[in-house]
Structures are given as C-alpha cells and as structure tokens.
Design an enzyme around this catalytic site. Structure first.
Site, PDB file in Angstrom:
ATOM      1  CB  SER A 199      -0.999   0.094   1.337  1.00 56.59           C
ATOM      2  OG  SER A 199      -0.122   0.106   2.461  1.00 56.59           O
TER       3      SER A 199
ATOM      4  CB  THR B  34       6.778 -11.572   8.403  1.00 59.35           C
ATOM      5  OG1 THR B  34       6.123 -10.952   7.341  1.00 59.35           O
ATOM      6  CG2 THR B  34       8.231 -11.865   8.079  1.00 59.35           C
TER       7      THR B  34
ATOM      8  CB  SER C 291       6.837  -9.649  14.558  1.00 59.43           C
ATOM      9  OG  SER C 291       5.700  -9.201  14.622  1.00 59.43           O
TER      10      SER C 291
ATOM     11  N   GLY D 118       4.561  -3.706  11.816  1.00 57.37           N
ATOM     12  CA  GLY D 118       4.679  -4.815  11.040  1.00 57.37           C
ATOM     13  C   GLY D 118       5.242  -4.815   9.814  1.00 57.37           C
ATOM     14  CG  ASP D 119       3.147  -2.404   7.002  1.00 55.83           C
ATOM     15  OD1 ASP D 119       2.920  -3.754   6.703  1.00 55.83           O
ATOM     16  OD2 ASP D 119       2.341  -1.688   7.072  1.00 55.83           O
TER      17      ASP D 119
END
Lengths: 353, 353
Positions: B10, B141, B180, B239-240
């Site tokens: 995105s 992930t 994570s 997270g990105d």
C-alpha cells in the site's frame, strides 16, 4: 533540520524521477515527506513505453479532502513537480492557495515541469494555471524552456534574460528564481563575471546555474551564478533531485542572521542552491561513472536509426542511466564545506539595464 | 549490502505504513527499491476516513507488463504486503511465479497481511490465493491471527503451535517463518526456555517473537525466540517496518559460512530477525517517547464512547502515533553489536512432540 514536506509529483515503480528522486534526499535530511502521486507509472517516459495510470483530479481532491478532514494538511513546506493536466493542476492550485492562507510562513517550491529543449510534455492548457500559481510560490525552479514558456520571452541575449527575470519577479510576484542548467551560449559566457567564466575552449562543456532573489520591491534582485561541467548523455530525474535539495537546504531566516552566518550579498537561495548544485553534481558524477562501467550492450550511444530498429537499445541505455541515488546517501547527508560549488554574486547584472 | 527489492504494497500520502514504512529503511541499508502501490490512499485505515483509490488488478498488470517489456523486472528480492483483494493478489502471484522461475536464488518475503486480533481486513477470498503463494516464499512474516487463518489451526497450546509450524513448513513448503508478536499467554510462557522467560509478574507486558527455519526436509526446524517489552497503545506500520528490516538483514549465504560468522544453531533467519527486532523496538520506543511529549489533546486515550461522539480524538491519537521513521535514520543504519536483542535457540521445542 526538521520539517514536513508535502510533495505532489509523479511516481514510478522503477527508477528515480519525480517523487522517487525527491523523497529519499528530503528524508535523509530529516524531513517527514507526505507523498501525493500525480501519476502511478512503471517507469519514466524516456523508456518509450510505460504502464500504469494518471491520477484524476477527482482522486487528488479525494486525497486532499481526507487529509484535511483528518487534520493531516500540516506541511511546513510544499514541493510540486510533474502534474500532467490542467484539471489536476487546478486541484493542486486550490490546495496550495488554502495552505498559503493558513500559513503565511509556508515555503512553497514550485517546479513548473512543462517541457525541455523546445518541447512541451504536458498539455498546453497547464501554462495559464502555472502562471496563476506563481504568486503563491517562494521559489521556482524552471529550466530554460520553462522560463520562456511562462514569460513568453525568448531568451536570446542578456537583455531578454533581464526582462524575463523582471517579469517573474514583478508581474508574477516570484521572490526566488533558480534556473539550474542554462546552455552556456557565447552571448551569455561573454557577459559573465571573470571569476566564474570557464576557459573559452570548454564553454560548450559547461552549463550555467543562475539564481535571482528579491528582498524588497524597490531594489533590483541579487543575482548569483556558477558553472557546472556538463556530463555526456541525458540523465532523467536530475531536475527533480535538484529541486528537492534546494527545498531541503533553504533556510528562510538566513537573511536576518549575522554576517558570520550569511556573508554580505549572499542570499538564502544562493546558499541553498550552492548546496543543491554540489550534491546533484556529485550524484550525477557517481551515476555517470557507474554507467560507464556497465557492459557495452547496456550503454549503446544514442543513434536514432538503430534505436528505431531495435528499441531495447534505448531502454537499456535509460536503465543504465537511472540515478545512483540510494548509493549516494553519504553525498546527500554530507556538509561539503570548502568543497561546495558556491554560487558567486553577479554584481553587474542589472547595471547596464 | 547491495541488491534490488521489488516492494508491492500500500501507499499512503501521510504517515508510515506499507511501502512508506518499508522503502526508507531498505534504501538506507543500500537497496534500490522498486515501489508498486496496491492502493493510493491519503492515510491508513485506522484514522476512520481516507481518500484515494485501490489499484485495480488490470492496472497492476499494466505496470508489470511494461516493466517486463523494458527489462525492469530484475529484483534480487521481493517484498509483498497489503494487497486488498483476490484479483490483485492473483496478478501479484503470477508475477512472483515468473520471477521465481527466472531466478531460483530470488529471496521472497511474503507478509500475508490479512487481519489482526481475530478480524480480517481484506476480503476473505484472498486466503486461498495466499495459500497458493506460500510455496514460492523464502520467508513469511504472519502475525498470530494470520498463522491461524493460513493453517486453519487455532493456537491454544504448544501442541497446536507445533502443528501449525509443521503445516507451514511441510504442507505449504515455507522454509522460514517469523512471527513477530505473540501475546505471552501462560501456556506459552511456561514452556519457554528459562533464559528468555520474563519475570512472571510482567508476562502480560511482553510479546514473544519466534522464528522457525528448516534447513533440510529430514530434520525438524530450528526454533528461536525472544521476548520484547510491550509498549502501551497501538502503533500502525510496525509490522511493515519489521518485515522490511528482516528482508534487508537476511543473508542467505550465512549457513555456509564459518562458525565465527554464524555460531552453531543460529540461522540466517534468527540473525536477520534479531537485527529487525532490535531496530523495530528502538524506532517504536522513539515514537512512544515522542507521542508522550505531545500536548494532551493530541494523545487522548482510547475511549470508544467519547471517540464515537468526537471522532477527531481518534484521528489525533493516530497522527501522534505515526512512526518516527525519518528521525530514526541512525537506528536503522546502526550495528547494535552486543546490544542486539538476539533470539535464543529453543532447543527443546520439538522434543516433547
């Protein structure tokens, strides 16, 4: 440096033009960058073919409206570049007008990306919209052709250059003009101050960078210049990188500071452009050296006939000349100190008027 | 490090999620990044309202086709994140399949962005497409909920965690899994190796990071873990950022290197995730400290009733919690050395199976 830049220009997936050339340098120099994409393309137009689409004026407005609703229109600086048509540019103009009203201290660098070397690459109806935007700008960074297009004055001698700058400053109300790369024609070279004129034999291998700043309405502008060696070949995104670095290094408060900080006759613009010119040239040299080391088939010289038969020649040449921007992080973040390509004052510029 | 990452996720004009959270860290660590935007929004969805549009599958294909025609599909690494619907994801899947065939050494980090905390935020028909993509990945992930969604296994005890990892490795052929942030439930905490278990009193203030890597089909995977203190409040884009740092630090050749370079039982993945975890946590701490210093009206706590009456409360909270990414350039570029939050081997993980 700290601040928040709203950058409105093109996006390409591969390579470095528009927002891809501007965002990384601004971020490396400490700015948060809000990125609005006026097109979403695979690559720049020089490759001959690209995929993706332009962002419509309605989509741009939908982005601006949501940002306003969410109180996210809070830039300290604005940078506009390639905007492909008059509807989209008008939407951007309405936004900048609003931001300017909200914040008179806003620094707006307008790069009126319209064309180069006598050829427009946007639709002609953007020209009047750009003219209407000029009074909102803090700095503009047109190329030679864009100065002619905006002012309607052909630049053929010192007199016409003076007329064009006067028109930009007085009629259009632009306080700061920076033209990064003017071919060093004999009429221009002859009139330059001795200190910066290159040896006559290499004039054609140099470009001139010129800035003109007005500090008050009653004085003529301060004009500064520097010559830059021309590198063979065409590299895309150089102007976009230059404009982002001018904006990043521009410190509007310099004029009010002590002579130790800003020596007499230097301007905030001449200082910023000196930094931008130095770094842009260093990135370009790095890119040129890289492209020269590529295998031969990746750097076939421009040959219109052969290129027409075998279009991949041009494509590979373009790819090999993409800016080595990421690899230039230390150049971007450096203080060049005495090695800065400092612009010199052109003290007699207005004298013979 | 040098390489070229194709990042497909995105784009938001304001703030740092998706490509905006990933590109800058990758660029700062020396990678050229090709950026394909799956949406072009004003801001992330957490604000409640956003402008802009999704990129259609046809537009994505037009970008990929032009890149292929121009020989610009030459990444050494691929990163995929938020892709809003099955048609767009299928277009990306076809591309990744082609790239994988062309280059068996390609490193593909697949972040199967689907939802969080029990809620999907993409359309459900992407799930089977993600499953079909898993065998092409080098690293995935997922978060806790995405592991459950992909495997169909509810993670309620050590046994189900083992089953889910086995399913990902054996049935879906994923060599490397990194999760994570797992809430440190009592069943999980009890089974952890002593060396990394936090004091019982603060378990609820910690998250667990776990990696699992298979080196050959006949051995069980190597599992590594580390606990990370939980910061209060929800921050978007974490997270990105984490995924981009895992990809940036992943060195596939480590397993073949000398014990001085990679000590026994460490894996390329555990090394990369140790770096990524350390840096992500440091950026998050910087962001948290910044948000705590904001004026009170910019950091009103979550209160569903008050937020419903006065939506700007949430909007300002979101804005105050945008990652301080640009200001973290030194964190991103640092080598943390002994201060690295190094993952520890969970040697008994498979023993009680």
């Amino acid at each position: 440096m700290e601040g928040r830049v709203l950058s409105i220009q093109s996006h390409v997936a591969f390579g470095y033009v528009g927002g891809k050339a501007a965002a990384f340098p601004l971020q490396c120099l400490g700015y948060d960058v809000d990125l609005v994409n006026t097109v979403n393309f695979s690559n720049h137009a020089g490759y001959g073919r690209s995929g993706g689409s332009k962002t419509s004026a309605a989509e741009l407005e939908s982005i601006f409206e949501a940002m306003e609703f969410n109180e996210l229109l809070c830039p300290t600086r604005v940078l506009t570049g390639y905007i492909p048509n008059a509807e989209a540019l008008a939407a951007v103009a309405r936004l900048v007008e609003k931001l300017r009203k909200q914040n008179p201290e806003l620094i707006y660098l307008l790069d009126p990306v319209m064309g180069d070397a006598g050829r427009l690459y946007v639709s002609a109806d953007v020209i009047p919209v750009y003219r209407s935007l000029l009074p909102l700008s803090t700095i503009i960074t047109p190329n030679w052709f864009e100065v002619e297009t905006l002012t309607g004055i052909s630049l053929t001698d010192l007199h016409s250059l003076r007329l064009a700058l006067t028109k930009l400053h007085k009629d259009f109300g632009v306080p700061n003009v920076a033209i990064s790369s003017i071919p060093l024609a004999p009429w221009l070279s002859e009139t330059l101050p001795n200190a910066i004129r290159p040896p006559a034999v290499s004039e054609s291998e140099h470009l001139l960078c010129i800035t003109s700043s007005v500090s008050n309405e009653n004085s003529p502008s301060e004009v500064h210049v520097q010559c830059v060696p021309l590198l063979p070949g065409y590299f895309s995104g150089v102007g976009d990188l230059f404009s982002s670095l001018v904006l990043a290094h521009y410190k509007p408060s310099l004029e009010a500071s002590l002579p130790e900080v800003l020596p007499p006759f230097r301007t905030s613009l001449s200082e910023a452009v000196s930094q931008a010119l130095t770094k842009t040239h260093a990135v370009l040299c790095k890119t040129f050296e890289y492209s020269e080391r590529l295998p031969e088939e990746e750097r076939l010289v421009t040959d219109d006939e052969k290129d027409a038969v075998e279009p991949i020649r041009k494509v590979r040449r373009m790819r090999g000349r993409e800016l080595r921007l990421v690899q230039s992080i230390d150049i971007i973040r450096s203080d060049f100190g005495d090695a800065t390509r400092r612009l010199e004052r052109w003290s007699g510029f207005w004298e013979k008027l």
